[in-house]
Design an enzyme around this catalytic site. Sequence first.
Site: not given
Length: 500
Positions: A172, A295
């Site tokens: 991320e 995710e």
Amino acid sequence: MKGKLTVDPSSQISKIDERIYGSFIEQLGRAVYDGIYQPGQATADKDGLRQDVIDAIKKLNVPIVRYPGGNFVSQYKWEDGIGPKEDRPKRLDLAWRSIETNEFGIHEFMNWAEKVGTKANMAVNLGTRGIMAAANLVEYCNFPGGSYWSDLRKKNGQEKPYNIKTWCLGNEMDGPWEIGQKTAYEYGHLANEAAKAMRAVDDSLELVACGSSSMDNPTFGDWERIVLDQCYDNVDYLSLHRYYGFYNDDDPTDLKNYLGKNVDLDQFIKGVVAICDAEKAKRRSDKTINLSLDEWNVWYHSNEADTKVKPWQKAPHMLEDIYNFEDALLVGSLLITLLKNSDRVKIACLAQLVNVIAPIMTTDEGVWYQSIFYPFMQVSNYGKGIALAPKVDVKTYKSREFPEVPYLDSIATYDDQNGEMTIFAENKNQTDRLEFTTELRDLKVTDVIEATQFYGYDPKQDNRDGKMKLQPLKVNMDSNQISADLQPLSWNMIRVKVNK
């Protein structure tokens, strides 16, 4: 209401890469400590690994587990988690503002993975560290011996290399919450250089570059384009992350819209695929970048509770969503969406596996299964072989966000080797049964192996009392047709023997 699924073995989406049934363990909350690792607990083995948790995970048949993060990895020094435990430093985990004892590191994780029967999807820190720390980790894990890091692995008790093949290049990195956030150019350049160094150590690696951590980020689209422009030739997958729940202006009673959020995931996947293919066309390349949804889950129940967690604890109760029945229905539809996009989504990781936004919860005495455990278990165990392109005929409804949501969400998978077909079907109608028919082209049904339904619970009901269970589903069949009545708000699976 009627709904029909037509399947043809010649109309295929893709062979299913079973890594789409992966999961995720991060040094966060009670995922590791008091989750998979709890020395002294009644079922814990000599390594401190809970056998009751291992047994529960085996039921999910998870083929790959991403580790060690997540936001945690962007400030993690992997060397802290090797060597004698008494010599390992305690650190402040800046990502989750917890105390990390480093009792659990690479060796403990790989030992656990072997006992579970899964493989590692190892993440490297490209937030606060970089190229050589990543290359050294590959050397430590994968190099046979005769070098500093590989010999240190042997000294620490692991003679043979771990041979980890799937690696995430950071986590991320587009997110302002991330320790070491970067611009797309900064990250793309660093990922490319790290990939080159890691592959110099082991040229068999499969590498995942960070895509957008949310389609809602203002950099979405530009991030993917710029990152791929930097590292296209040296990576194999681009990641995407997506969580669902009732957020912001969502009405928690708006079940019609909530159950339509699989439409959002389908749009996200197809959007990222388009960007990857545009870069491929620009380069006139023969190489295709596939996707890793590393995710995904429902995540919102614990948000308020997490604001009250005191910082700098070891293994605090964080992100412990208690899932209800409507969450299980959404997770079922999200799994069907993954199968519908299995031509490009080759890796996916339900985040996470134990205690932290997880299908499995622990107490000191034992484990219990959340509502989402059941659809995931069925798809991961029986969604094998080929994903067949579904032709679905059913009415649609309009919700606040989505102009067309089919009342029936369904797909079939075909395991030619074993002569089996599995049908997954969800009825999103809140009041009406659905007369469901599957018509088979060039396949004949010879027997029903198993047919189950998951239904009859209030949408807000959870499984803390352990009463949720799969129930038998009555199925009618002839040689080329299967039919069943699907209850309102139900998740259903039908497994049949077939031949051509």
